[in-house]
Design a protein around this motif. Structure first.
Motif, mmCIF file in Angstrom:
data_model
loop_
_atom_site.group_PDB
_atom_site.id
_atom_site.type_symbol
_atom_site.label_atom_id
_atom_site.label_comp_id
_atom_site.label_asym_id
_atom_site.label_seq_id
_atom_site.Cartn_x
_atom_site.Cartn_y
_atom_site.Cartn_z
ATOM 1 N N ASP A 17 2.506 7.160 1.309
ATOM 2 C CA ASP A 17 1.543 7.873 2.149
ATOM 3 C C ASP A 17 1.055 6.936 3.254
ATOM 4 O O ASP A 17 0.293 6.006 3.019
ATOM 5 C CB ASP A 17 0.360 8.338 1.288
ATOM 6 C CG ASP A 17 -0.612 9.199 2.084
ATOM 7 O OD1 ASP A 17 -0.632 9.067 3.327
ATOM 8 O OD2 ASP A 17 -1.341 9.985 1.455
ATOM 9 N N GLU A 48 -5.257 3.025 5.747
ATOM 10 C CA GLU A 48 -6.620 2.875 5.235
ATOM 11 C C GLU A 48 -6.776 1.529 4.517
ATOM 12 O O GLU A 48 -7.745 0.792 4.725
ATOM 13 C CB GLU A 48 -6.906 4.036 4.270
ATOM 14 C CG GLU A 48 -8.375 4.299 4.020
ATOM 15 C CD GLU A 48 -9.201 4.300 5.304
ATOM 16 O OE1 GLU A 48 -10.211 3.588 5.325
ATOM 17 O OE2 GLU A 48 -8.826 4.971 6.301
ATOM 18 N N PHE A 49 -5.758 1.189 3.696
ATOM 19 C CA PHE A 49 -5.814 -0.063 2.925
ATOM 20 C C PHE A 49 -5.823 -1.276 3.858
ATOM 21 O O PHE A 49 -6.634 -2.195 3.711
ATOM 22 C CB PHE A 49 -4.617 -0.141 1.969
ATOM 23 C CG PHE A 49 -4.536 -1.459 1.238
ATOM 24 C CD1 PHE A 49 -5.345 -1.716 0.133
ATOM 25 C CD2 PHE A 49 -3.662 -2.467 1.659
ATOM 26 C CE1 PHE A 49 -5.286 -2.930 -0.527
ATOM 27 C CE2 PHE A 49 -3.606 -3.684 1.007
ATOM 28 C CZ PHE A 49 -4.416 -3.915 -0.094
ATOM 29 N N LYS A 79 -2.749 6.506 3.836
ATOM 30 C CA LYS A 79 -3.434 5.674 2.847
ATOM 31 C C LYS A 79 -3.117 4.197 3.048
ATOM 32 O O LYS A 79 -3.974 3.333 2.835
ATOM 33 C CB LYS A 79 -3.053 6.130 1.432
ATOM 34 C CG LYS A 79 -3.789 7.389 1.051
ATOM 35 C CD LYS A 79 -3.730 7.671 -0.429
ATOM 36 C CE LYS A 79 -4.602 8.874 -0.752
ATOM 37 N NZ LYS A 79 -4.087 9.631 -1.900
ATOM 38 N N ALA A 136 0.828 -1.206 0.000
ATOM 39 C CA ALA A 136 0.000 0.000 0.000
ATOM 40 C C ALA A 136 0.865 1.260 0.000
ATOM 41 O O ALA A 136 0.545 2.244 -0.658
ATOM 42 C CB ALA A 136 -0.937 -0.002 1.195
ATOM 43 N N ASN A 146 0.883 4.116 -2.988
ATOM 44 C CA ASN A 146 0.431 5.476 -2.668
ATOM 45 C C ASN A 146 1.587 6.423 -2.368
ATOM 46 O O ASN A 146 1.450 7.332 -1.541
ATOM 47 C CB ASN A 146 -0.520 5.439 -1.475
ATOM 48 C CG ASN A 146 -1.773 4.652 -1.773
ATOM 49 O OD1 ASN A 146 -2.555 5.006 -2.647
ATOM 50 N ND2 ASN A 146 -1.950 3.544 -1.070
#
Lengths: 286, 372
Positions: free
Chosen positions: B211, B217-218, B214, B204, B208
């Motif tokens: 990041d 989030e993944f 993010k 992830a 990204n």
């Protein structure tokens, strides 16, 4: 607990007329329900163990049992049972004798204490020994200085099994001995018998069936205990694995047939235990 | 009446004799239980000692090692132990027996700390060996005692899917699509599960431009697709292959290959994602134990021989990625070449990683709420 029930029921059913007046279909419905439950909960699982064990043929079955790790697990399981059952028998008789034949303060507390291993999860039963005898436990440094191994060795496994099987004999004897009261012993004492004599001639014959039942339950649990033993075992193959642990290991290693083969061996040990019990009851009845 | 009394007496006598017998048996077993190990050893010792004397003319005493390892290495070490015993006997004329113990990596580490006398530990990740080192059983700097950060073989994290890949899972991104169910053990208790989690996180980040928000989030989304968290890698594998729960299993490459071999290539496929983590299961000598037992020489040789041509071949045969060039070359068809990042590259040391992600109140605790 249960040990006294079958005997009294046998006696009453032999003497008394039918105790119920319900219609026949009620009787059969109840019998069918009990039979179905037994079939689903006990007979089918047993059959599955045996069919799974023999699924890959007789050779795999024999090989699984002849495996050195399996033999060592069997040996360890038998040693553990041979040590724990007699010890807990002696403890159990002593505890039941003290509780039922004497009056003293703190009796209630003692009974609760005896019940403790039933109430506590076996995993905790194992962990307490790790906390006491483990390398970071109370006696850990001293034991390690003297090169004595308790945890992750046979003594730890025996201790953990002693703990979980402790209540069986005592719990079986206490209600039985309470029922019997102290009259017979008192009579024996009046007639001039002394302590050991009273015990072997009066008390022991009165409690022998309850005692035997307690020992058999104790033995079954000693050979089958998983949780507490797993915590203190260390899982060293061919050294500190008991049969139940060996079954789990084989199952986790994709050796399903071998795992069920070893499970069937445990089953066989249980059956032998039950057969001995039935034979003794039969011998007593005739 | 007389007759009945007689019988009762017999039963009574029988019972007391029985009890006495049981007690004697117990005492005998007690004696045997604690003593049999040593007598066996002594008896075996003299016999074996004689045979080695005859063979090599040396009087080295037979020695026993305990290798405490994690779950999936059983097959590997069963083969390797035989090879090492033969090598050592030839080299030193000494018989060596290696005992094995397997379980979840974290639990095994805990047992060693609590007194399980392991001569060597071969665990799933460095953090579990760090934990033993912190208790003073292993000297500092164990990572540099053997080559490749004391990691003789490596592995990675791959996907195991049902034959034909019905949900068409090709890469990490597909895991969070629709109703895909992902099986992975609990990173709090399982070493393999931590590698799974970190592999997803690393993917992830790459996706990204590093990041962190993010990536989090993944991974949070990914764990929403996990219906059940087993405590160990083997448990998760059993959940997926035996109980048939879930669409994809995140697993050690060696574990996935072993499942396919054991349960039949007609049932499961292995899917390699575009990028994954280089999982390094390290090894270490437990200094305190080997110094006490006098087994340092053979314990060190045992781990060192893992790096030899023979050791590496056995590792490769058991689906672990070899580190020795010649063996790597030989098995290059077996292990697919995919882009791998290391823990060091993306996360730093195990201590930092553990603190940030898996400690109480760490990121995993924040993103995972059971049953959501």
């Amino acid at each position: 607990m249960a040990g006294t029930v079958p005997m009294t029921s046998v006696q009453t059913s032999a003497q008394a007329s039918p105790a119920t007046t319900e219609a026949a279909w009620v009787k059969w419905l109840l019998i069918a329900a009990a039979g179905l439950a037994l079939l689903w909960l006990i007979v089918l699982p047993l059959l599955i163990v045996i069919t799974e064990a023999l699924k890959k043929g007789w050779d795999v079955y024999v090989a699984a049992l002849a495996d050195p790790d399996a033999l060592s697990a069997l040996k360890l399981t038998l040693i553990v049972a041979l040590v724990t059952v007699p010890l807990n028998t002696v403890f159990g008789i002593a505890a039941a004798w003290a509780i039922t034949k004497f009056k003293f303060r703190g009796k209630g507390a003692l009974i609760t204490l005896i019940d403790l291993p039933f109430a506590v999860s076996p995993v905790i039963g194992g962990l307490i020994f790790v906390l006491v005898f483990g390398a970071n436990g109370w006696f850990g440094p001293w034991l390690s200085d003297h090169d004595i191994k308790i945890i992750y060795a046979v003594p730890g496994i025996i201790l953990a099994t002693l703990f979980v099987t402790f209540p069986f004999v005592a719990r079986e004897l206490i209600p039985l001995m309470e029922d019997q009261g102290t009259q017979e012993e008192e009579a024996a004492v009046t007639l001039g018998a002394r302590g050991w004599h009273v015990f072997t001639r009066v008390t022991l014959p009165n409690i022998k069936w309850g005692l035997l039942y307690g020992m058999i339950l104790c033995n079954a649990r000693a050979m089958g205990e998983f949780g507490a033993v797993s915590v203190v075992s260390g899982h060293i193959r061919g050294q500190t694995n008991t049969l139940p642990l060996h079954v789990e290991i084989l199952y986790n290693e994709y050796q399903f047939s071998a795992s069920f083969a070893v499970a069937s061996l445990l089953l066989l040990l249980a059956l032998v235990t039950l057969l001995i019990k039935s034979w003794l009851s039969w011998k007593n009845a005739h | 009446m007389v007759h009945v009394w007689g019988r009762k007496q017999i039963v009574r006598r029988g019972l007391s004799t029985g009890l006495a017998l049981l007690l004697t048996a117990a005492l005998a077993a007690c004696g045997n239980g604690s003593g049999s190990g040593s007598t066996d050893k002594e008896a075996g010792g003299t016999a074996e000692g004689k045979s080695t004397e005859a063979q090599a003319g040396s009087s080295a005493k037979p020695v026993e090692l305990l290798n405490v390892s994690y779950d999936p290495t059983r097959e590997l070490y069963e083969n390797y132990n035989k090879a090492f015993a033969a090598y050592w006997e030839k080299e030193k004329g000494q018989q060596v027996t290696i005992k094995q113990s397997h379980g979840g990596s974290g639990a095994q580490s805990r047992s060693v700390i609590d007194g399980l006398e392991a001569d060597v530990v071969t665990l799933a990740l460095g953090y579990d060996i760090d934990a033993i080192q912190k208790k003073g059983l292993i000297n500092e700097g164990w990572e540099s005692k053997f080559e490749h950060n004391s990691t003789p073989y490596s592995s990675t994290i791959v996907f195991l899917v049902k034959k034909g890949n019905p949900k068409n899972i090709k890469d990490w991104g597909d895991l969070i699509k629709g109703d895909v169910e992902v099986i992975t053990p609990n990173p709090k208790t399982s070493g393999g599960a931590r590698w799974n989690y970190l592999a997803a996180w690393g993917y992830a980040l790459k996706q990204n431009n590093n990041d962190e928000a993010k990536a989090q989030e993944f991974v949070k989304e990914l764990f929403k697709h996990v219906p059940v968290l087993d405590t160990g890698a083997r448990g998760a594998t059993t959940t997926f292959v035996e109980r048939g729960i879930g669409d994809v299993l995140l697993a050690w490459e060696n574990e996935a290959m072993l499942s396919v071999k054991e349960l039949g290539p007609d049932k499961f496929d292995i899917v390699y994602p575009s990028v994954s983590i280089l999982a390094e299961p390290p090894v270490a000598v437990v200094d305190k134990v080997v110094d006490k037992r006098g087994t340092r020489e053979v314990a060190e040789a045992y781990l060192k021989y893992l790096y030899s041509e023979e050791g590496q071949t056995i590792a490769a045969e058991n689906f672990y990625r070899p580190t020795l060039e010649s063996v790597k070359e030989k098995y290059k068809d077996k292990f697919q070449d995919i882009s791998l990042f290391t823990l060091q590259d993306v996360f730093g040391t195990w201590d930092e990683t553990q603190q940030k992600h898996f400690s109480d109140g760490g990121i995993f605790d924040q993103i995972y709420t059971p049953g959501s």
